[in-house]
Write an enzyme that holds these catalytic residues in place. Structure first.
Site, short mmCIF file in Angstrom:
data_model
loop_
_atom_site.label_atom_id
_atom_site.label_comp_id
_atom_site.label_asym_id
_atom_site.label_seq_id
_atom_site.Cartn_x
_atom_site.Cartn_y
_atom_site.Cartn_z
N GLY A 121 18.02 -28.83 -18.76
CA GLY A 121 19.11 -29.88 -19.24
C GLY A 121 18.77 -31.03 -19.21
CB ALA A 296 -4.94 -30.18 -4.09
CG HIS A 472 4.61 -19.31 32.76
ND1 HIS A 472 4.22 -20.28 32.24
CD2 HIS A 472 4.49 -18.14 33.33
CE1 HIS A 472 3.01 -19.66 32.48
NE2 HIS A 472 3.19 -18.38 33.83
P1 NAI Z 1 -1.14 -35.42 -0.69
O1 NAI Z 1 -0.57 -36.33 -1.23
O2 NAI Z 1 -0.89 -34.22 0.71
O3 NAI Z 1 -2.48 -35.67 -0.26
C1 NAI Z 1 -3.66 -36.01 -2.04
C2 NAI Z 1 -4.96 -35.88 -1.31
O4 NAI Z 1 -5.48 -36.42 -2.56
C3 NAI Z 1 -4.86 -37.21 -0.13
O5 NAI Z 1 -5.68 -37.52 0.25
C4 NAI Z 1 -5.32 -38.02 -1.02
O6 NAI Z 1 -6.23 -39.63 -0.44
C5 NAI Z 1 -6.59 -37.91 -1.82
N1 NAI Z 1 -7.48 -38.13 -3.28
C6 NAI Z 1 -6.17 -38.48 -4.10
N2 NAI Z 1 -6.91 -38.83 -5.64
C7 NAI Z 1 -8.48 -38.65 -4.81
C8 NAI Z 1 -10.13 -38.28 -6.03
N3 NAI Z 1 -9.89 -38.83 -6.85
N4 NAI Z 1 -9.77 -37.77 -5.29
C9 NAI Z 1 -10.69 -36.70 -3.70
N5 NAI Z 1 -9.39 -37.06 -3.71
C10 NAI Z 1 -8.36 -38.64 -3.86
O7 NAI Z 1 -0.87 -34.42 -1.86
P2 NAI Z 1 -0.91 -32.67 -2.31
O8 NAI Z 1 -1.81 -32.27 -0.71
O9 NAI Z 1 -1.81 -32.34 -3.32
O10 NAI Z 1 0.39 -31.89 -1.58
C11 NAI Z 1 1.07 -33.56 -2.91
C12 NAI Z 1 2.97 -33.09 -2.08
O11 NAI Z 1 3.07 -31.93 -2.31
C13 NAI Z 1 2.09 -33.70 -1.19
O12 NAI Z 1 4.24 -35.33 -0.74
C14 NAI Z 1 2.67 -32.77 0.04
O13 NAI Z 1 3.37 -33.85 1.44
C15 NAI Z 1 3.87 -32.16 -0.26
N6 NAI Z 1 3.07 -30.58 0.25
C16 NAI Z 1 3.42 -30.24 1.17
C17 NAI Z 1 3.70 -29.21 1.71
C18 NAI Z 1 3.62 -28.89 3.63
O14 NAI Z 1 4.60 -29.62 4.02
N7 NAI Z 1 2.76 -27.56 4.20
C19 NAI Z 1 2.09 -28.47 1.18
C20 NAI Z 1 2.20 -28.41 0.58
C21 NAI Z 1 2.34 -29.50 -0.60
#
Ligand code: NAI
Length: 499
Positions: A121, A296, A472
């Site tokens: 889209g 990630a 409990h």
């Molecule tokens: P995130 O933003 O949660 O974590 C990325 C991490 O990578 C951060 O800790 C950051 O400081 C680190 N980082 C950034 N650049 C870096 C570098 N050059 N070297 C090393 N570390 C570095 O992102 P993530 O885990 O990729 O997830 C993406 C999105 O998807 C987020 O918004 C997350 O909340 C969501 N998500 C949520 C889940 C859940 O609720 N269980 C599961 C998977 C994803």
């Protein structure tokens, strides 16, 4: 015909919006470019990762029983014979879960009278969306209101390639054909820790590299520290405060093995591997060999080809998020946006609530989302869950608070499950006792957090939780005990509170 409500994207934001709009009597259509409905979450995100987390956790528990020092199942009196891993079957099961849910969305569309169009889209004018089908066939749909719900895609690190030399995004990391011998995960966020856990449980040596000083940045730091030490005990190597600088190809990898110890090609089918270079804050360099590298480091809004720039739809500089007003309307009248496209946490349940809100607003109702009570969950084992403010945030905002915490090792149900690592922590306003934040690392924290969210939604106090009867023995008693501890009167731990 002119639809009342046309959604681009069928992830949790888009499909929920469409169903709610149809329930409210709006003529509704959805445009989806993929063969299956459900977006990232159902196809290549939340759902397949949970399927693999559950499968790999079963495997890891069985494997721990057979290992020296492993006590898990043996302590239950269960003796396990020869253990083997059939990764292909594990992946087939994962895909079946995905197919069941994604086809369920299709049935919900049909049942609610939502029209669906398969194709890409693109906004071409106010009230007009052009859909390009798989064979290039184009048609233009008209709608009074258009809702953009195209979600997000993995952010990349420009120093690394995507999809070659063993570099993976979460999408590929959910479908590896073999267990890599060594995996490096860049980023200790939700994706890094969840998928890092999956492959570590299946036998990979996993190192997680985080740029900042704590894992799960933004999470209450006491909870983050506890989660880190528990994950480290499980064998996940985590390094924080480290920057990755680059990589070189390693030639033929000596480290590749399958979980049974037999030599195999790498997880991505290649032979070889890479050596990553990284540097800590003091400038100390490290070299990390890896057969697979999961990048990630966050996600970015997916707006490519949507026609936003052409129509002058306002986008935040830097973040790439679409700017919306309180009613989710973009800078272009009649065009709305929800979910990962707009500011806020990139979470499926946040997108769903916005989908419901935008449908209700456009049906003339007062749709609204309470952004103060959006829970966040990381599905490692034990799980990490939180809602509301962290201690660091309260300190920064100068809010006086009381704190009560309770360890799962003093909870009967957790002990009987042999899952006693972790704690519940409740932060309540010092003068009103209103719950401001709840943070949990522990078994089924994902489900336990729902009680905290409900209490906060109703503006409840720690006393409300403390005076509520909890069955409990259940894990939920840990929440009640933490609420009692806010006032220094937990029953199952010693020590009255200070101040
Ligand atoms: P995130 O933003 O949660 O974590 C990325 C991490 O990578 C951060 O800790 C950051 O400081 C680190 N980082 C950034 N650049 C870096 C570098 N050059 N070297 C090393 N570390 C570095 O992102 P993530 O885990 O990729 O997830 C993406 C999105 O998807 C987020 O918004 C997350 O909340 C969501 N998500 C949520 C889940 C859940 O609720 N269980 C599961 C998977 C994803």
């Amino acid at each position: 015909m002119e639809y009342d409500f046309l959604v681009i994207g069928s992830g949790p934001g888009g499909y929920v919006a469409a169903i709610r709009a149809a329930q409210l009597g709006l003529s509704t259509a959805v445009v989806e470019k993929n063969e299956r409905f459900g977006g990232t979450c159902l196809n290549i995100g939340c759902i397949p990762s949970k399927a693999l987390l559950d499968s790999s956790e079963l495997y890891a528990r069985l494997r721990a029983s057979g290992e020296a020092g492993g006590q898990d199942l043996e302590s239950h009196g269960i003796v396990v014979g020869k253990l083997d891993l059939n990764l292909k079957t594990m992946m087939v099961r994962k895909q079946k879960v995905v197919e069941r849910l994604t086809s369920g969305v299709g049935q919900l569309f049909k049942g609610n009278g939502v029209q669906t169009f398969n194709g890409v889209g693109r906004l071409v004018a106010t009230g007009k969306v052009e859909v390009t089908g798989t064979e290039g066939k184009r048609q233009t749909l008209e709608a009074r209101n258009i809702v953009l719900a195209t979600g997000s895609v993995p952010a990349d690190l420009p120093i690394f390639p995507t999809g070659k030399d063993g570099f993976l995004t979460s999408t590929e990391a959910l479908s590896l054909k073999r267990v890599p011998a060594r995996m490096v995960v860049i980023g200790a966020g939700a994706i890094g820790l969840e998928l890092g856990s999956v492959w570590a449980r299946l036998g990979a040596e996993v190192t997680v590299i985080e740029l900042l000083d704590q894992i799960l940045p933004g999470m209450d730091s006491e909870i983050s520290r506890r989660a880190r030490s528990i994950l480290a005990k499980q064998g996940l190597e985590i390094v924080t405060g480290v920057r990755v600088l680059g990589y070189e190809k390693a030639g033929k990898s000596a480290s590749e093995k399958s979980t049974t110890g037999k030599a195999s090609k790498s997880a991505t089918g290649r032979t070889g591997g890479v050596i990553l270079t990284a540097e800590d804050k003091d400038g100390n360099k490290q070299r990390l060999p890896a057969d697979a590298v999961l990048v990630a480091v966050g996600r970015r809004p997916y707006t490519e080809g949507l026609g936003l720039a052409e129509l002058g739809v306002k986008i935040q500089e830097g973040s790439g998020r679409v700017v919306v007003d309180e009613q989710y309307q973009t800078s272009l009248a009649g065009v709305y946006a929800i979910g990962d496209l707009i500011p806020g946490p990139m979470l499926a349940h946040k997108a769903e609530e916005e989908g419901i809100a935008v449908a209700e607003i456009l049906a003339g109702m007062p749709g609204e989302v309470n952004y103060d009570t959006i829970p966040s969950v990381v599905y490692t084992w034990p799980e990490v869950a939180s809602v509301g403010k962290s201690e660091e945030q309260l300190k920064q905002e100068g809010v006086a608070y009381n704190k009560g915490s309770f360890p799962f090792r003093a909870n009967g149900r957790a002990l009987s499950m042999a899952s006693e690592d972790g704690l519940v922590k409740i932060l309540a306003d010092r003068s009103s006792d209103r719950v401001l934040g709840v943070h949990i690392v522990g078994p089924w924290a994902s489900d336990l957090i729902a009680e905290a969210v409900t209490v906060m939604e109703f503006g409840g106090s720690a006393e409300d939780i403390a005076r509520t009867v909890h069955a409990h023995p259940t894990l939920s008693e840990a929440l009640r005990e933490a609420a009692l501890a806010v006032d220094g009167r937990a029953i199952h731990v010693l020590g009255r509170k200070k101040d």
